[in-house]
Each structure stands twice: as C-alpha cells, then as structure tokens.
Design an enzyme around this catalytic site. Structure first.
Site, PDB file in Angstrom:
ATOM      1  CG  HIS A 218      63.449  57.194  40.299  1.00  0.00           C
ATOM      2  ND1 HIS A 218      62.866  57.763  39.903  1.00  0.00           N
ATOM      3  CD2 HIS A 218      64.037  55.910  40.589  1.00  0.00           C
ATOM      4  CE1 HIS A 218      62.704  56.327  40.542  1.00  0.00           C
ATOM      5  NE2 HIS A 218      62.932  55.666  40.479  1.00  0.00           N
ATOM      6  CE1 TYR A 222      62.508  52.561  44.086  1.00  0.00           C
ATOM      7  CE2 TYR A 222      63.584  54.017  43.396  1.00  0.00           C
ATOM      8  CZ  TYR A 222      63.055  53.301  42.950  1.00  0.00           C
ATOM      9  OH  TYR A 222      63.185  52.270  41.665  1.00  0.00           O
ATOM     10  CG  HIS A 369      55.222  55.414  36.720  1.00  0.00           C
ATOM     11  ND1 HIS A 369      55.706  54.282  37.273  1.00  0.00           N
ATOM     12  CD2 HIS A 369      56.370  56.138  37.549  1.00  0.00           C
ATOM     13  CE1 HIS A 369      56.738  54.024  37.920  1.00  0.00           C
ATOM     14  NE2 HIS A 369      57.105  55.211  38.198  1.00  0.00           N
ATOM     15  CG  PHE A 370      53.918  60.471  39.774  1.00  0.00           C
ATOM     16  CD1 PHE A 370      52.498  60.613  40.221  1.00  0.00           C
ATOM     17  CD2 PHE A 370      54.566  61.286  38.614  1.00  0.00           C
ATOM     18  CE1 PHE A 370      52.384  61.945  39.829  1.00  0.00           C
ATOM     19  CE2 PHE A 370      53.364  62.124  38.333  1.00  0.00           C
ATOM     20  CZ  PHE A 370      52.697  63.008  38.975  1.00  0.00           C
ATOM     21  CG  HIS A 371      47.994  60.011  40.611  1.00  0.00           C
ATOM     22  ND1 HIS A 371      49.032  60.805  39.603  1.00  0.00           N
ATOM     23  CD2 HIS A 371      48.203  60.589  41.562  1.00  0.00           C
ATOM     24  CE1 HIS A 371      48.264  62.173  40.186  1.00  0.00           C
ATOM     25  NE2 HIS A 371      47.867  61.889  41.297  1.00  0.00           N
ATOM     26  NE  ARG A 432      54.278  64.995  34.516  1.00  0.00           N
ATOM     27  CZ  ARG A 432      55.232  64.818  35.464  1.00  0.00           C
ATOM     28  NH1 ARG A 432      56.522  64.134  34.759  1.00  0.00           N
ATOM     29  NH2 ARG A 432      55.597  64.938  36.978  1.00  0.00           N
ATOM     30  NE  ARG A 433      56.993  68.745  36.002  1.00  0.00           N
ATOM     31  CZ  ARG A 433      57.701  68.273  35.645  1.00  0.00           C
ATOM     32  NH1 ARG A 433      57.869  68.135  34.875  1.00  0.00           N
ATOM     33  NH2 ARG A 433      57.872  67.341  36.336  1.00  0.00           N
TER      34      ARG A 433
END
Ligand code: HAS
Length: 546
Positions: A218, A222, A369-371, A432-433
C-alpha cells in the site's frame, strides 16, 4: 558514457512511455478476453497461460517499472534546477545501469512466460529466479538514486540553514522516503524467501510472505501518487500565476503521507485468516488517517484555483471555474486528474471499511478502484507533466496538441466507463485476477453486460493511450521539425522557489523517526502473532499452467 542528470531523465522518461505502449496493449487484450462472447475459439483466443503472462507484465510494467523510471527521471530533472547543485554523477550512472538491467531482465523473463505470478507474486507460486533478481536489481538501483538525491539535498540543507525546503523538493523527498519505507520489507522477503524458494525450492509461509508483501503494497500506491500531488502543488499555482493557497498545509499533508502511508497494509488482508481483528482495526484507523492528506490536498488546490479565478474576474458560486486556463493541456490534465482522484479516493474509503470490504474484496470492484486512482490520476499526471518537460528537458515541441487533448479526454471517458462497469460487476461478485469468468457457462447474467460495457471503456482508453504515447514519443522523434511550443516548468518564475524555514515543518528527520516508530508499532504485533503461533512452510508450486 558520462551520465548527467539530463541524460538520466531523458532515458528513464522515454523508457517509461515505451513500457506504457506495451502494457496498455496487454490491458486491452485482457479486457476483451473477459467479455464472454469474445473470449471463445475463433473470436479471441487468449490461453490461460498467455492471460497470466500479459497480466503480469501489465501489473509489473505499469505499476512498478513506469513509476520508478518516471519518478527518478522527474527528480533528476527538477532537483538540480531548484537546488542549484549537481547530483553525484557516479551514483547516477550506477543507478541507471542497475535499473535498466533489472527492468530488461524482469521483462524478458515475464514475456518468456517464466513468471506468470502477477505483480503480487503470492507464495507459494514460483517464478524463474531471473524475475526476482531483475526486480531486486530495479529496486536496488532506485535506492542508489535515492542516495544521490538525499546526498544532494543534505548538501543544500547545510548551505541554506535558514531557508525552508522548496515545496517541489519537499514533495519529492516525501516520495522517496515513502519508497524506502515501502521497499524495505519487499527486499527482505525477496532475499529471504522468494529467491531461495525459486532457486533451491525453499518452503515458505503463505501468511508471512503476504504480510511482508502488503507491508510494501500500500505504501507503493502513495509512491505512485506523490509526484502527481507534488506537481499539483507546484505547477497549478505557477500556471495560474498565484501563490499556493497554503504552503504550510501542503507540508502538513506530506508529513501525514510520510507517517501513515506504510502502516496500513492489513487493509489488504481483512479476509486473511490468522491475523487478529485488533490489528486489522489498528490498520483501518491508520488508513483513515492516510486519507486525510488527500482531502487536505483537494481543498488546498481548489482554494488556489478559486483565488486565481476570482482575481481574474470570475464571480458567483462557480464563475471562477470559467476563468481557468483550460486550453493548456498540462493544466487541464492536472486538474482532471485531481477531480478523478476524488472518485477513486472515495472508493478507497469504501474498501477500507471492514464490512464493505467483505463485499468487494477480490471482485472486479478493486480493479475499478485502482484504475480510477493509479490508472487515471497517475497516468494522466505523469503524461501531462512530461508535456511540460518537452520544452525544458528535451528541447522539443509538442508534436500534436490534438493528440494531447485526445489523450486526456479519451482516457478519462474510457476509464470512467471501464471503472464504473467494474465497480458494478464487482458488487455482483464478478471475480478479479481470473483469466476466465464463465464458470463453464454458469456465469450470472448480471456480469455479462458490465463486462461488455467495460470493453468499450478499454477500447477508448487504449485509443487515449495511443494518443499519449504518440504525443510523447512522436514529440521526441519529430518535435524539432514540427509541433507547438509548450510552456515548461517555469522553475524560479514568477515567484522564488524558497520560503522561510519552519522549525516544525522543515524538520523532516524528526517526522521520519516518528514514522519509523509508527511502522514498528503497526507491524510488530501481527508478526509476533504469526511467529509465536509457529509458521507452516509449504513447498513452492510452478505458476502459470504453461
Ligand atoms: Fe487503494 C486496493 C484503500 C488510495 C491503488 N488500491 C488498491 C489496489 C491498488 C490501489 C492498486 O482499504 C489493489 C491492490 C491489489 O492488487 O490487490 N486506497 C484506499 C484508500 C485510499 C486509497 C483508503 N489506492 C489509492 C491510491 C492508489 C490506490 C491513491 C493508487 C495511486 N485500496 C484501499 C483498500 C484496498 C485498496 C482497502 C484493498 C481492497 C481489497 O480488498 O483488495 C485513500 O488514500 C484515498 C484518499 C482520497 C480521497 C479523495 C480526496 C478528494 C480529492 C479530490 C477533490 C476534488 C473534487 C472535485 C472534490 C478520500 C483529492 C472538484 C471539482 C472541480 C471541477 C475542480
């Protein structure tokens, strides 16, 4: 060859856009492969092993390699110009050689199908040792670069005792502090577990290695984000010709990132058995703390925009929005990425809520979320800042302003379509995955339409990605014969880079010590629990169904 800062920055930044081209193409193939009516013999046949191979490159290339190359390149360009000091050239040369060698070794291993382990490389899946050695070399090379940057900064600090750290340097230092926090556990587990596992068949504990990974995982996000945050603080006021609304608030935000980016990894392991709920709760609280600097950033930048818009005659509640320099692609892209961060960031808060996480974990919600976050905020941010570097660093013009706008608009619209479809399907449990979501024809009908819609989004994103790669690489190739001049970074202009020294905010050493204490407190208990119970090593398994 003598490596100076300019050469370093040119090579690393150009390299990151080559990877973007290949990784983006793989992303499109993955999205199409998950549309039920396309992923069938005679239409689009992507075998399982090919799917995991390209997904591994997509993750490692776009999420690990690009940020390392681009961020080190940006720093090598910015810091000597603001600090007016050279970096240690021998360290620069060593770092460049290590990072390029590591990247090439890892890429060849992945493309050869010897490392179908995805970017999370969960044990006991095993890749070829060259994958881990390549990744280790890439990361250690970035540590050498960090040493060069910190050395340069400490020299500047000694020469300028009463001067506050310039905000761009403050942001980049924060980025590299977070990077060292993040990669230390990764290096530990790769050297201790993964290399011996892949070379000698060492048995490793699944929960222990997952915990080391998310200790890294995580803070990694950042590291991706922080240079964009730095450029929001640095470039947006410059473009508007005003001071940042509050530089102190910006430094407080960076301090919070240093303190709370790392001790939050258990929010990726809410569903992992074997870790006490108390420790997961502690990481949840810290996760909510690390969301705060993003909100402070949103407020600070919007206030800066409003101040400038009103000074230009924008009245009423939203009249100031019309007075922004939207025709400047760098400005448009930076603000667009901030707005999208609002959407992606809020879904992060949903992920971090224990009960809601149980609904969304391991579903397509998470790639949604992460796209929105890394896929959009970071990619658009890096690309438009590269447009600004064209004139200053590469001495080129932007080959096509249309390509630059198309990239921002197509990428953003495509990404919204893709991510919203993935959010929706995730709420209905789409996994996912996985290379295939058909469950032998038994897939729920609620997954079909969103997967089809997501493919439309992926096609638009791909078109936006092609425009971005053309805008950057095309400018590098043809930008001295045609194109439009793009305003550069305006370093030192219109206002000076430095402000007054603030004994609390400019004492980064103190905040790093506090961060280290917090990280130890957050991780000592989960690791004590894992080791005191006694670990259960398992033999490695070959990944990837070749
Ligand atoms: Fe995340 C999973 C929680 C931020 C990336 N995240 C991931 C994964 C990735 C990722 C790659 O708690 C998947 C990893 C994997 O492979 O499994 N994330 C958060 C939280 C935040 C957050 C709380 N993530 C990011 C960022 C990323 C990123 C940034 C990349 C750059 N994330 C999670 C959790 C999971 C997770 C769980 C695990 C899920 C699972 O179960 O697997 C926060 O930092 C977000 C804070 C941000 C805000 C937004 C503030 C608002 C702003 C905009 C203001 C502008 C406005 C518009 C209002 C709260 C800054 C103004 C309008 C105008 C016109 C100007």
């Amino acid at each position: 060859m003598r490596v100076n800062e300019e050469l370093f920055a040119k090579v690393t930044i150009a390299f990151s856009f080559i990877i973007l081209g290949l990784g983006g193409l793989f992303g499109l193939l993955q999205a199409l492969n998950r549309v039920p009516f396309l992923s069938m013999p005679g239409v689009l046949e992507v075998s399982d092993s090919t799917y995991y191979r390209i997904l591994t490159f997509h993750g490692v290339g776009l999420a690990v390699a690009i940020p390392i190359y681009w961020i080190t390149g940006l720093t090598a360009f910015v810091s000597p110009r603001i600090l007016k000091l050279e970096m240690d050239r021998r360290l620069l040369a060593l770092s460049l050689a290590m990072m390029l060698a590591g990247g090439v070794i890892a890429t060849i291993t992945i493309l050869a199908g010897k490392a179908n382990v995805l970017y999370t490389f969960y044990a006991p899946m095993k890749a070829h040792p060259a994958f881990y050695w390549g990744a280790a070399l890439l990361i250690l090379g970035s540590w050498v670069f960090t040493a060069a940057f910190v050395k340069q900064y400490l020299q500047w600090r000694r020469m300028n005792p009463g001067v506050g750290t310039p905000i761009a340097i403050y942001g980049l230092l924060t980025t590299f502090i977070v990077w060292i926090e993040a990669t230390t556990p990764l290096v530990i587990t790769v050297l201790k577990d993964f290399i011996p596992m892949s070379m000698f068949g060492k048995e490793v504990d699944v929960l222990e290695t997952r915990t080391w990974f998310w200790f890294f995982g995580h803070a990694l996000v950042y590291f991706w984000l922080l240079p964009v945050v730095t450029m929001w603080y640095y470039l947006i006021p410059k473009k508007l010709g005003v001071q940042l609304f509050s530089e102190s608030m910006a430094k407080v935000a960076f301090i919070l990132f240093i303190m709370a980016s790392t001790p939050v990894g258990l929010h990726h392991q809410f569903t992992d058995p074997g870790l006490a709920a108390e420790y997961k709760f502690m990481h949840t609280i810290l996760t909510l703390i690390v969301a705060t600097p993003s909100m402070l950033t949103g407020f600070n930048i919007l206030a800066t925009m409003e101040k400038a818009g009103r000074a230009r005659g924008g009245n009423g509640l939203l009249g100031w929005l019309a007075k922004q320099p939207w025709k400047d692609p760098v400005y448009l892209g930076l603000v667009m990425s901030l707005v999208i961060f609002g959407v992606g960031g809020i879904t992060g808060i949903i992920n971090a809520s224990y009960q809601l996480n149980l609904v969304v974990h391991n579903t397509t919600w998470v790639p949604g979320h992460f796209h929105m976050t890394v896929g959009n905020v970071v990619v658009i941010g890096y690309t438009v800042v590269t447009y600004a570097l064209l004139s200053d660093l590469f001495k080129k013009r932007l080959v096509s302003k249309t390509a630059a706008y198309s990239h921002i608009l197509l990428w953003t619209i495509g990404l919204f379509i893709f991510s919203l479809a993935y959010y929706y399907a995730g709420l209905y449990g789409a996994p996912r995955r996985t290379s295939n979501i058909e469950y032998g024809g038994l897939l729920p009908s609620t997954w079909v339409l969103p997967m089809e819609i997501s493919a439309i989004g992926a096609i638009l994103m791909f078109a936006g990605g092609v425009a971005a790669v053309y805008a950057v690489l095309g400018s590098l190739l043809f930008g001295n014969v045609r194109g439009v001049a793009i305003e550069g970074m305006k370093i030192g202009n219109p206002s000076p880079e430095t402000t007054e020294f603030n004994p609390l905010l400019d004492n980064l050493k103190m905040w790093v010590i506090f961060a280290a204490i917090l990280i130890v407190v957050a991780y000592i208990f989960p690791f004590y629990e894992i080791f005191s119970r006694g670990i259960s090593p398992v033999p490695p398994v070959e990944a990837g169904l070749s």
